[in-house]
Design a protein around this motif. Structure first.
Motif, PDB file in Angstrom:
ATOM      1  N   PRO A  63       0.787  -1.239   0.000  1.00  0.00           N
ATOM      2  CA  PRO A  63       0.000   0.000   0.000  1.00  0.00           C
ATOM      3  C   PRO A  63       0.818   1.286   0.000  1.00  0.00           C
ATOM      4  N   VAL A  64       2.090   1.243   0.392  1.00  0.00           N
ATOM      5  CA  VAL A  64       2.913   2.461   0.371  1.00  0.00           C
ATOM      6  C   VAL A  64       3.929   2.444  -0.764  1.00  0.00           C
ATOM      7  N   CYS A  65       3.825   1.493  -1.645  1.00  0.00           N
ATOM      8  CA  CYS A  65       4.733   1.372  -2.780  1.00  0.00           C
ATOM      9  C   CYS A  65       4.270   2.279  -3.916  1.00  0.00           C
ATOM     10  N   PRO A  66       5.183   2.964  -4.603  1.00  0.00           N
ATOM     11  CA  PRO A  66       4.795   3.812  -5.732  1.00  0.00           C
ATOM     12  C   PRO A  66       4.084   3.044  -6.855  1.00  0.00           C
TER      13      PRO A  66
ATOM     14  N   LEU B 249      -4.972  -1.191  -8.229  1.00  0.00           N
ATOM     15  CA  LEU B 249      -4.599  -2.110  -7.156  1.00  0.00           C
ATOM     16  C   LEU B 249      -5.320  -1.752  -5.859  1.00  0.00           C
ATOM     17  N   LYS B 250      -5.437  -0.461  -5.575  1.00  0.00           N
ATOM     18  CA  LYS B 250      -6.140  -0.016  -4.374  1.00  0.00           C
ATOM     19  C   LYS B 250      -7.611  -0.410  -4.418  1.00  0.00           C
ATOM     20  N   SER B 251      -8.248  -0.191  -5.564  1.00  0.00           N
ATOM     21  CA  SER B 251      -9.686  -0.482  -5.667  1.00  0.00           C
ATOM     22  C   SER B 251      -9.980  -1.966  -5.507  1.00  0.00           C
ATOM     23  N   LYS B 252      -9.033  -2.808  -5.889  1.00  0.00           N
ATOM     24  CA  LYS B 252      -9.213  -4.257  -5.746  1.00  0.00           C
ATOM     25  C   LYS B 252      -8.628  -4.777  -4.437  1.00  0.00           C
ATOM     26  N   GLU B 253      -8.043  -3.844  -3.656  1.00  0.00           N
ATOM     27  CA  GLU B 253      -7.412  -4.186  -2.384  1.00  0.00           C
ATOM     28  C   GLU B 253      -6.430  -5.346  -2.544  1.00  0.00           C
ATOM     29  N   GLU B 254      -5.636  -5.268  -3.605  1.00  0.00           N
ATOM     30  CA  GLU B 254      -4.660  -6.312  -3.887  1.00  0.00           C
ATOM     31  C   GLU B 254      -3.343  -5.983  -3.186  1.00  0.00           C
ATOM     32  N   LEU B 255      -2.783  -6.951  -2.499  1.00  0.00           N
ATOM     33  CA  LEU B 255      -1.491  -6.814  -1.861  1.00  0.00           C
ATOM     34  C   LEU B 255      -0.892  -8.183  -1.620  1.00  0.00           C
ATOM     35  N   LEU B 256       0.257  -8.215  -1.020  1.00  0.00           N
ATOM     36  CA  LEU B 256       0.989  -9.439  -0.707  1.00  0.00           C
ATOM     37  C   LEU B 256       1.211 -10.302  -1.954  1.00  0.00           C
ATOM     38  N   PHE B 257       1.666  -9.641  -3.026  1.00  0.00           N
ATOM     39  CA  PHE B 257       1.896 -10.338  -4.289  1.00  0.00           C
ATOM     40  C   PHE B 257       2.924 -11.447  -4.172  1.00  0.00           C
ATOM     41  N   CYS B 258       3.880 -11.304  -3.249  1.00  0.00           N
ATOM     42  CA  CYS B 258       4.911 -12.323  -3.072  1.00  0.00           C
ATOM     43  C   CYS B 258       4.293 -13.644  -2.628  1.00  0.00           C
TER      44      CYS B 258
ATOM     45  N   LYS C  44      -4.014  -8.426 -12.433  1.00  0.00           N
ATOM     46  CA  LYS C  44      -4.447  -8.080 -13.786  1.00  0.00           C
ATOM     47  C   LYS C  44      -4.415  -6.576 -13.995  1.00  0.00           C
ATOM     48  N   CYS C  45      -4.098  -5.821 -12.942  1.00  0.00           N
ATOM     49  CA  CYS C  45      -3.979  -4.366 -13.057  1.00  0.00           C
ATOM     50  C   CYS C  45      -2.696  -4.018 -13.808  1.00  0.00           C
ATOM     51  N   GLU C  46      -2.758  -2.953 -14.582  1.00  0.00           N
ATOM     52  CA  GLU C  46      -1.555  -2.447 -15.226  1.00  0.00           C
ATOM     53  C   GLU C  46      -0.908  -1.436 -14.285  1.00  0.00           C
ATOM     54  N   PHE C  47       0.414  -1.336 -14.337  1.00  0.00           N
ATOM     55  CA  PHE C  47       1.117  -0.410 -13.466  1.00  0.00           C
ATOM     56  C   PHE C  47       2.430  -0.025 -14.101  1.00  0.00           C
ATOM     57  N   GLU C  48       2.973   1.091 -13.633  1.00  0.00           N
ATOM     58  CA  GLU C  48       4.287   1.530 -14.086  1.00  0.00           C
ATOM     59  C   GLU C  48       5.338   0.947 -13.156  1.00  0.00           C
ATOM     60  N   LYS C  49       6.403   0.412 -13.750  1.00  0.00           N
ATOM     61  CA  LYS C  49       7.484  -0.168 -12.963  1.00  0.00           C
ATOM     62  C   LYS C  49       8.450   0.927 -12.541  1.00  0.00           C
ATOM     63  N   TRP C  50       8.280   1.420 -11.310  1.00  0.00           N
ATOM     64  CA  TRP C  50       9.203   2.407 -10.762  1.00  0.00           C
ATOM     65  C   TRP C  50       9.038   2.423  -9.247  1.00  0.00           C
ATOM     66  N   GLY C  51      10.122   2.622  -8.552  1.00  0.00           N
ATOM     67  CA  GLY C  51      10.084   2.789  -7.109  1.00  0.00           C
ATOM     68  C   GLY C  51       9.654   1.581  -6.309  1.00  0.00           C
TER      69      GLY C  51
ATOM     70  N   CYS D 152      10.768  -4.530   2.071  1.00  0.00           N
ATOM     71  CA  CYS D 152       9.524  -4.998   2.685  1.00  0.00           C
ATOM     72  C   CYS D 152       9.827  -5.973   3.832  1.00  0.00           C
ATOM     73  N   PRO D 153       9.207  -5.778   5.000  1.00  0.00           N
ATOM     74  CA  PRO D 153       9.423  -6.701   6.116  1.00  0.00           C
ATOM     75  C   PRO D 153       9.092  -8.150   5.765  1.00  0.00           C
ATOM     76  N   VAL D 154       8.085  -8.352   4.924  1.00  0.00           N
ATOM     77  CA  VAL D 154       7.714  -9.713   4.524  1.00  0.00           C
ATOM     78  C   VAL D 154       8.822 -10.318   3.663  1.00  0.00           C
TER      79      VAL D 154
END
Length: 76
Positions: free
Chosen positions: A18-21, A27-36, A42-49, A55-57
């Motif tokens: 949630p704090v990643c650029p 991703l926020k609207s689908k509440e997607e996280l913990l990809f590892c 299926k969301c598109e995103f820019e690869k930066w930052g 990540c602690p995990v």
């Protein structure tokens, strides 16, 4: 040695997604996280930052690499 990340509530709370650029409105609207653990999106995103390496995990489970949201879950 890397380990598969358990898909747990505690890991979700420790996740930096949630704090990643990269974590955009899609991703926020689908509440997607913990990809590892959960795999890619299926969301598109820019690869930066990407913050995976800080990540602690990722640190707890000795994960290597970046952009789990694109490449999928760590499975070793």
């Amino acid at each position: 040695m890397t380990h598969k990340v358990p898909d747990t509530k505690q890991n979700a709370l420790n996740c930096l997604c949630p704090v990643c650029p990269v974590y955009n409105e899609c991703l926020k609207s689908k509440e997607e996280l913990l990809f590892c653990s959960r795999g890619s999106t299926k969301c598109e995103f820019e690869k930066w930052g990407c913050k995976c390496v800080r990540c602690p995990v990722a640190m707890e489970y000795n994960l290597v690499g970046l952009f789990y949201c694109e490449k999928g879950a760590e499975t070793k």
